[in-house]
Scaffold this motif. Sequence first.
Motif: not given
Length: 155
Positions: A129-132
């Motif tokens: 998953k991306t940090r956002h």
Amino acid sequence: MAKHRDAKKEALLNRLARIQDDIERLSQLDQTPDISDAIEALISEATELEANIAKLQEATSTRDNAKKARALCYRGLSLDEIAAALAISKSSAHRYCGDIPVDKRRYALPRLTQPVWLDAAKSMLHEGKTRHVIAKELGIPLSRFYRAFERFARM
């Protein structure tokens, strides 16, 4: 300001001397109720004048406050601490110490324990998953995520 305070002090001292002379002169007269009342009133006024003179003597000048504030600032005290120590306003403390460079890091609160959500964030990051997305799912601001991740996840 110091000249004004000195002039006021001098005027109070002159008035106090005149009151003492009046008390001495009245006490030499035959004591009647009117004279006794006048003496009591003069003694009361003299007491008030002495209290005012004492306040003026205790008061520090602006220049003295500025010197003391700058010395405390160089010792590392905050503006709030300086204001409390000298019994001045925070804006006066800022006016006296505003040109002294301040190390902003000194005021940062050290975070010695990692946030409770950091382990979950690490596992989500390993899932791809991306940090956002992680910050949104955890309900935290992205900037807080980045700061905590940089501080604790790289250790």
